[in-house]
Design a protein around this motif. Structure first.
Motif, mmCIF file in Angstrom:
data_model
loop_
_atom_site.group_PDB
_atom_site.id
_atom_site.type_symbol
_atom_site.label_atom_id
_atom_site.label_comp_id
_atom_site.label_asym_id
_atom_site.label_seq_id
_atom_site.Cartn_x
_atom_site.Cartn_y
_atom_site.Cartn_z
ATOM 1 N N GLY A 114 23.289 -22.810 37.348
ATOM 2 C CA GLY A 114 22.901 -21.418 37.522
ATOM 3 C C GLY A 114 21.578 -21.142 36.837
ATOM 4 O O GLY A 114 21.160 -21.883 35.940
ATOM 5 N N PRO A 115 20.893 -20.081 37.243
ATOM 6 C CA PRO A 115 19.536 -19.827 36.743
ATOM 7 C C PRO A 115 19.454 -19.035 35.444
ATOM 8 O O PRO A 115 18.353 -18.760 34.973
ATOM 9 C CB PRO A 115 18.930 -19.000 37.896
ATOM 10 N N LYS A 116 20.571 -18.638 34.861
ATOM 11 C CA LYS A 116 20.531 -17.779 33.690
ATOM 12 C C LYS A 116 20.928 -18.503 32.408
ATOM 13 O O LYS A 116 21.835 -19.330 32.408
ATOM 14 C CB LYS A 116 21.463 -16.569 33.882
ATOM 15 N N ILE A 117 20.228 -18.164 31.314
ATOM 16 C CA ILE A 117 20.628 -18.620 29.981
ATOM 17 C C ILE A 117 21.582 -17.581 29.414
ATOM 18 O O ILE A 117 21.185 -16.449 29.107
ATOM 19 C CB ILE A 117 19.404 -18.796 29.061
ATOM 20 N N VAL A 118 22.853 -17.945 29.317
ATOM 21 C CA VAL A 118 23.882 -16.994 28.881
ATOM 22 C C VAL A 118 24.072 -17.029 27.374
ATOM 23 O O VAL A 118 24.280 -15.990 26.729
ATOM 24 C CB VAL A 118 25.222 -17.289 29.599
ATOM 25 N N PHE A 119 23.979 -18.223 26.789
ATOM 26 C CA PHE A 119 24.249 -18.389 25.355
ATOM 27 C C PHE A 119 22.949 -18.747 24.633
ATOM 28 O O PHE A 119 22.169 -19.582 25.094
ATOM 29 C CB PHE A 119 25.296 -19.470 25.136
ATOM 30 N N LYS A 120 22.717 -18.128 23.498
ATOM 31 C CA LYS A 120 21.477 -18.305 22.755
ATOM 32 C C LYS A 120 21.655 -19.316 21.623
ATOM 33 O O LYS A 120 22.771 -19.590 21.175
ATOM 34 C CB LYS A 120 21.028 -16.956 22.155
ATOM 35 N N GLU A 121 20.520 -19.854 21.168
ATOM 36 C CA GLU A 121 20.544 -20.781 20.035
ATOM 37 C C GLU A 121 21.094 -20.095 18.777
ATOM 38 O O GLU A 121 20.909 -18.893 18.575
ATOM 39 C CB GLU A 121 19.136 -21.313 19.761
ATOM 40 N N ASN A 122 21.781 -20.911 17.955
ATOM 41 C CA ASN A 122 22.345 -20.490 16.659
ATOM 42 C C ASN A 122 23.544 -19.539 16.791
ATOM 43 O O ASN A 122 23.982 -18.970 15.789
ATOM 44 C CB ASN A 122 21.267 -19.851 15.764
ATOM 45 N N LYS A 123 24.047 -19.366 18.004
ATOM 46 C CA LYS A 123 25.224 -18.524 18.206
ATOM 47 C C LYS A 123 26.493 -19.374 18.243
ATOM 48 O O LYS A 123 26.491 -20.482 18.788
ATOM 49 C CB LYS A 123 25.109 -17.746 19.527
ATOM 50 N N LYS A 124 27.557 -18.841 17.670
ATOM 51 C CA LYS A 124 28.846 -19.527 17.752
ATOM 52 C C LYS A 124 29.468 -19.282 19.129
ATOM 53 O O LYS A 124 29.394 -18.169 19.655
ATOM 54 C CB LYS A 124 29.783 -19.036 16.654
ATOM 55 N N VAL A 125 30.075 -20.347 19.675
ATOM 56 C CA VAL A 125 30.714 -20.227 20.987
ATOM 57 C C VAL A 125 32.024 -21.003 20.985
ATOM 58 O O VAL A 125 32.187 -21.992 20.266
ATOM 59 C CB VAL A 125 29.817 -20.783 22.124
ATOM 60 N N SER A 126 32.941 -20.549 21.804
ATOM 61 C CA SER A 126 34.138 -21.346 22.060
ATOM 62 C C SER A 126 33.823 -22.283 23.224
ATOM 63 O O SER A 126 32.972 -21.980 24.066
ATOM 64 C CB SER A 126 35.320 -20.440 22.407
ATOM 65 N N PHE A 127 34.492 -23.425 23.256
ATOM 66 C CA PHE A 127 34.305 -24.336 24.385
ATOM 67 C C PHE A 127 35.566 -25.151 24.610
ATOM 68 O O PHE A 127 36.408 -25.298 23.718
ATOM 69 C CB PHE A 127 33.085 -25.243 24.187
ATOM 70 N N GLU A 128 35.660 -25.671 25.830
ATOM 71 C CA GLU A 128 36.828 -26.431 26.256
ATOM 72 C C GLU A 128 36.391 -27.775 26.799
ATOM 73 O O GLU A 128 35.378 -27.868 27.498
ATOM 74 C CB GLU A 128 37.573 -25.646 27.351
ATOM 75 N N ILE A 129 37.128 -28.822 26.461
ATOM 76 C CA ILE A 129 36.915 -30.149 27.035
ATOM 77 C C ILE A 129 38.057 -30.419 28.001
ATOM 78 O O ILE A 129 39.223 -30.377 27.617
ATOM 79 C CB ILE A 129 36.861 -31.226 25.936
ATOM 80 N N LYS A 130 37.714 -30.650 29.255
ATOM 81 C CA LYS A 130 38.733 -30.813 30.280
ATOM 82 C C LYS A 130 39.366 -32.205 30.173
ATOM 83 O O LYS A 130 38.744 -33.215 30.506
ATOM 84 C CB LYS A 130 38.132 -30.570 31.662
ATOM 85 N N LYS A 131 40.590 -32.214 29.727
ATOM 86 C CA LYS A 131 41.296 -33.458 29.417
ATOM 87 C C LYS A 131 41.359 -34.409 30.614
ATOM 88 O O LYS A 131 41.216 -35.627 30.479
ATOM 89 C CB LYS A 131 42.707 -33.140 28.923
ATOM 90 N N ASP A 132 41.568 -33.843 31.801
ATOM 91 C CA ASP A 132 41.736 -34.685 32.997
ATOM 92 C C ASP A 132 40.470 -35.444 33.368
ATOM 93 O O ASP A 132 40.511 -36.380 34.176
ATOM 94 C CB ASP A 132 42.178 -33.830 34.193
ATOM 95 N N HIS A 133 39.336 -35.038 32.805
ATOM 96 C CA HIS A 133 38.059 -35.669 33.150
ATOM 97 C C HIS A 133 37.569 -36.641 32.073
ATOM 98 O O HIS A 133 36.446 -37.146 32.171
ATOM 99 C CB HIS A 133 37.001 -34.597 33.404
ATOM 100 N N ILE A 134 38.370 -36.895 31.066
ATOM 101 C CA ILE A 134 37.975 -37.849 30.023
ATOM 102 C C ILE A 134 38.016 -39.263 30.593
ATOM 103 O O ILE A 134 38.987 -39.672 31.241
ATOM 104 C CB ILE A 134 38.889 -37.731 28.792
ATOM 105 N N LEU A 135 36.936 -40.014 30.374
ATOM 106 C CA LEU A 135 36.835 -41.405 30.828
ATOM 107 C C LEU A 135 37.180 -42.323 29.659
ATOM 108 O O LEU A 135 36.568 -42.230 28.590
ATOM 109 C CB LEU A 135 35.420 -41.693 31.316
#
Length: 331
Positions: A301-322
């Protein structure tokens, strides 16, 4: 038009550059992809007959061509620098191989006319090479290779001298041409995007060996070795700390990888800090710091949603782990 390489090896003195390679190609386009010095061009030159091999055999349609000179192999080759004759015009450059083979003038004229049409160069027969653009010179080189009606076409980084937009255009033309002719084609490149876009299958080379041969999709989604996983696209290696947090049992005999598109920002149980943001037009690449572990997340996508130095939650999709063994058996 089946080309078989059987246990090919090549050394220069004590330095082994090709190590026991076997590969089969039939009416398809296979790219040899790998870093500089991995043996791609040497392997191509061995197939063409410009380099001798130490061990192994080359079979073309059940005929052993291992010890045949280049002009008796019925193999066409396009070199990286095109190797066109500057003192000859387009017609003469393309006709050169036919003249060497002793064809009659009328036959030569007809074959050159047909191949000029094939590469969209009608009307340029009398132009000198220096009067042509880079893309046109590349077409002349391809036409010269095709006019002898080879059973195998070899291309050694044929687009590397062109600018980015022209490379994209020409790779589409080469792909269309190969599909039209159905000719067995081996294509050397160091450009991942080029290999993935043009190939039926990709052979990933490293240190004189083939690590994996598969479709572009499977090479990306299901790499079989740590080298392939790291070489193709971007990838994150997951540590024991992250796997433990996900309830995944860690085994030190394996590497655990996840592609950046499967690290989702804005939801999930992990919390980290955005350390770097790269805007790439069609996607944004975020570097997340989680307990001093760096993870890459790519969001289309063309937009920067999250800025530097900001805390964010994130998810790692287990089914895609190699999960890839650290030690790979090559038997």
């Amino acid at each position: 038009m089946v080309l078989k390489l059987i246990n090919i090896s090549k050394s220069y003195g004590d330095r082994a550059v090709i190590k026991n390679i076997s590969l089969e190609c039939e009416r398809e386009l296979i790219s040899l992809l790998g870093p500089s010095g991995c043996g791609k061009t040497t392997l191509l030159r061995i197939i063409a007959g410009f380099e001798t091999l130490n061990n192994g055999r080359i079979i073309l349609n059940e005929d052993d061509i291992t010890n045949l000179p280049p002009h008796k192999r019925n193999v066409g080759m396009v070199f990286q620098n095109y190797a066109l004759f500057p003192h000859l015009n387009v017609f003469e450059n393309i006709a050169y191989g036919l003249k060497v083979r002793g064809l009659k003038p009328n036959e030569i004229k007809e074959k050159v006319k047909n191949v000029l049409s094939l590469v969209n160069l009608e009307g340029f027969e009398n132009y000198m090479i220096y009067e042509l653009s880079g893309g046109m010179q590349q077409r002349v080189a391809v036409a010269r290779a095709l006019v002898i009606e080879p059973e195998v076409l070899l291309l050694d980084e044929p687009l590397s001298n062109l600018d980015a937009k022209l490379r994209v255009k020409m790779r589409k033309e080469l792909k269309k041409l190969q599909r039209t002719l159905g000719i067995t084609t081996i294509y050397v490149t160091h450009d991942q995007e080029e290999a993935m876009a043009i190939s039926d299958r990709v052979a990933i080379m490293n240190n004189g060996m083939i690590e994996q041969v598969d479709t572009p999709q499977n090479i990306y989604k299901f790499p079989k070795t740590p080298f392939v996983a790291n070489f193709i696209g971007s990838i994150n290696e997951l540590s024991k700390v992250i796997l433990d947090s996900m309830g995944i049992e860690y085994n030190k005999k394996y590497f655990y990888f996840i592609r950046p598109e499967h690290v989702t920002i804005g939801k999930g149980n992990f919390v980290g800090k955005i350390e770097d943001v790269e805007y790439l037009g069609n996607l944004v690449r975020y570097t997340i710091n989680f307990k001093d572990i760096k993870l890459i997340s790519e969001v289309h996508g063309p937009k920067i949603v999250f800025k530097e130095n900001k805390k964010v939650s994130f998810e790692i999709k287990k089914d895609h782990i190699l999960k890839i063994p650290k030690e790979i058996s090559r038997n």
